[in-house]
Design a protein around this motif. Structure first.
Motif, PDB file in Angstrom:
ATOM      1  N   SER A 189       0.826  -1.205   0.000  1.00 51.20           N
ATOM      2  CA  SER A 189       0.000   0.000   0.000  1.00 51.20           C
ATOM      3  C   SER A 189       0.859   1.253   0.000  1.00 51.20           C
ATOM      4  O   SER A 189       0.504   2.272  -0.601  1.00 51.20           O
ATOM      5  CB  SER A 189      -0.940  -0.003   1.211  1.00 51.20           C
ATOM      6  OG  SER A 189      -0.193  -0.097   2.421  1.00 51.20           O
ATOM      7  N   ALA A 190       2.028   1.192   0.667  1.00 48.03           N
ATOM      8  CA  ALA A 190       2.931   2.346   0.679  1.00 48.03           C
ATOM      9  C   ALA A 190       3.464   2.626  -0.715  1.00 48.03           C
ATOM     10  O   ALA A 190       3.545   3.786  -1.152  1.00 48.03           O
ATOM     11  CB  ALA A 190       4.088   2.083   1.645  1.00 48.03           C
TER      12      ALA A 190
ATOM     13  N   GLN B 148       1.979   1.804  -3.481  1.00 49.96           N
ATOM     14  CA  GLN B 148       0.859   2.277  -4.284  1.00 49.96           C
ATOM     15  C   GLN B 148       0.643   3.776  -4.082  1.00 49.96           C
ATOM     16  O   GLN B 148       0.430   4.516  -5.040  1.00 49.96           O
ATOM     17  CB  GLN B 148      -0.413   1.510  -3.911  1.00 49.96           C
ATOM     18  CG  GLN B 148      -1.614   1.859  -4.798  1.00 49.96           C
ATOM     19  CD  GLN B 148      -2.810   0.964  -4.492  1.00 49.96           C
ATOM     20  OE1 GLN B 148      -2.795   0.214  -3.524  1.00 49.96           O
ATOM     21  NE2 GLN B 148      -3.826   1.038  -5.319  1.00 49.96           N
ATOM     22  N   ARG B 149       0.717   4.241  -2.820  1.00 48.56           N
ATOM     23  CA  ARG B 149       0.549   5.671  -2.557  1.00 48.56           C
ATOM     24  C   ARG B 149       1.681   6.478  -3.190  1.00 48.56           C
ATOM     25  O   ARG B 149       1.458   7.551  -3.746  1.00 48.56           O
ATOM     26  CB  ARG B 149       0.506   5.914  -1.039  1.00 48.56           C
ATOM     27  CG  ARG B 149      -0.754   5.393  -0.366  1.00 48.56           C
ATOM     28  CD  ARG B 149      -0.878   5.931   1.054  1.00 48.56           C
ATOM     29  NE  ARG B 149       0.233   5.497   1.899  1.00 48.56           N
ATOM     30  CZ  ARG B 149       0.243   4.366   2.601  1.00 48.56           C
ATOM     31  NH1 ARG B 149      -0.794   3.546   2.560  1.00 48.56           N
ATOM     32  NH2 ARG B 149       1.296   4.063   3.364  1.00 48.56           N
TER      33      ARG B 149
ATOM     34  N   GLU C  40       1.130   6.709  -6.973  1.00 48.20           N
ATOM     35  CA  GLU C  40       0.102   7.694  -7.293  1.00 48.20           C
ATOM     36  C   GLU C  40       0.646   9.120  -7.172  1.00 48.20           C
ATOM     37  O   GLU C  40       0.384   9.977  -8.019  1.00 48.20           O
ATOM     38  CB  GLU C  40      -1.110   7.498  -6.375  1.00 48.20           C
ATOM     39  CG  GLU C  40      -1.864   6.205  -6.630  1.00 48.20           C
ATOM     40  CD  GLU C  40      -2.953   5.958  -5.602  1.00 48.20           C
ATOM     41  OE1 GLU C  40      -3.023   6.745  -4.623  1.00 48.20           O
ATOM     42  OE2 GLU C  40      -3.722   4.999  -5.759  1.00 48.20           O
ATOM     43  N   LEU C  41       1.414   9.372  -6.091  1.00 47.51           N
ATOM     44  CA  LEU C  41       1.980  10.703  -5.871  1.00 47.51           C
ATOM     45  C   LEU C  41       2.946  11.082  -6.993  1.00 47.51           C
ATOM     46  O   LEU C  41       2.908  12.199  -7.518  1.00 47.51           O
ATOM     47  CB  LEU C  41       2.691  10.755  -4.522  1.00 47.51           C
ATOM     48  CG  LEU C  41       3.464  12.038  -4.213  1.00 47.51           C
ATOM     49  CD1 LEU C  41       2.532  13.240  -4.193  1.00 47.51           C
ATOM     50  CD2 LEU C  41       4.212  11.904  -2.892  1.00 47.51           C
TER      51      LEU C  41
END
Length: 310
Positions: free
Chosen positions: A98-99, A101-102, A105-106
């Motif tokens: 999840s890290a 993935q964030r 996206e950023l």
């Protein structure tokens, strides 16, 4: 990278999902699942409780992948031992963290902001964006751990010709056909042309039957800092060198002329950064092992081509 393509699709029924568990299978087993998804598999049957569709319509799935592979398969078996519902994923890296993935996206949002802002506002072909503006507009904070990744992402964009990193900002040069505000410079005088422009566009590799001496390779649209190439012809590079620098050899020759640096050649359809790296490499500014791999040594060089020394 591979993906699934449907012939004449009528609709893409997108569903929300969550990965309940990841199974990394032997590569040959995962390949078998891809080829025979409706076959019953013990590892699917053993993980039935991990898969269901909840009251909000979210698919809770297994993520199947293979050893040494980056692709995967999302599976919701609906109580069966086979892939009753499945979706192929070309790259699962963001799904496994999840890290990550964030961060992905950023970085994507930041790269899009830089390119969109620059191309839509520049009147000269380049645009400088400060780190403070990026932090305010996208949430991106200047960090050496992720800055290299952002620069690589910008270099990959078709709009971007070159990127320079400053102490507090990023300076990006764009290809002018992506810059609607660019007005051109009609009053600039043309440099002395030494060769007539060809009726058909030549590539750099097409004119290396001539030996060029003290030549400087420049980009048609973007300012670069060229190193002097003492000699360049069809025998300068080894086969490995021609393969490693194929993008430069495939660059389109726009014109050859006497300019600020002396004998100059303007090229197009190549990244400016690669021109600088190519010239520097031939000037010896690279690891010795690379130079010996890419550049023909004197003992191996065939008779020289006709000279082009002006």
């Amino acid at each position: 990278m591979k993906a699934i393509f449907e012939r004449k699709p009528s609709d893409f029924d997108l569903r929300s999902f969550e990965v309940s568990k990841t199974l990394r299978l032997p590569a040959e087993v995962f390949e078998d699942v891809l080829k025979n998804p409706i076959r019953d598999y013990t590892f699917i049957q053993e993980n039935i409780e991990q898969m269901h569709c909840d009251s909000s319509g979210v698919y809770h799935c297994l993520l199947l992948t293979g050893e040494g592979r980056n692709d995967g398969l999302l599976v919701e078996s609906e109580g069966y031992g086979y892939c009753r519902y499945a979706s192929y994923v070309p790259n699962i890296s963001a799904l496994t963290s999840s890290a990550l993935q964030r961060l992905n996206e950023l970085m994507t949002i930041t790269a899009d902001y830089i390119v969109t802002t620059g191309t839509q506002n520049t009147t000269e072909g380049n645009w400088i964006i400060g780190f403070d503006e990026l932090a305010q507009q996208t949430g991106f904070k200047h960090d050496f751990n992720n800055m290299d990744t952002l620069l690589d992402m910008l270099h990959e964009r078709e709009e971007v010709a070159n990127v320079e990193l400053g102490d507090s900002s990023i300076d990006v040069c764009y290809y002018l056909n992506f810059c609607p505000q660019y007005g051109g410079h009609p009053d600039e005088s043309e440099p002395e042309q030494l060769l007539e422009e060809p009726s058909t566009i030549s590539k750099l590799k097409d004119i290396l039957h001539i030996r060029w001496e003290d030549i400087h390779l420049l980009h048609k649209d973007v300012e670069v800092q060229p190193a002097t190439i003492v000699e360049l012809d069809e025998h300068t590079l080894t086969d490995a060198g021609k393969e490693a620098w194929a993008d430069v050899l495939d660059a389109e020759v726009i014109k050859v002329y006497n300019g600020y640096y002396g004998l100059q050649m303007d090229l197009d359809k190549v990244k400016p950064r690669r021109l600088e790296e190519f010239s520097s490499m031939l000037a010896g500014y690279c690891p010795v092992s690379d130079y010996e791999t890419w550049v023909t040594q004197e003992d191996d060089a065939p008779p020289q081509s006709p000279e082009m020394k002006l």
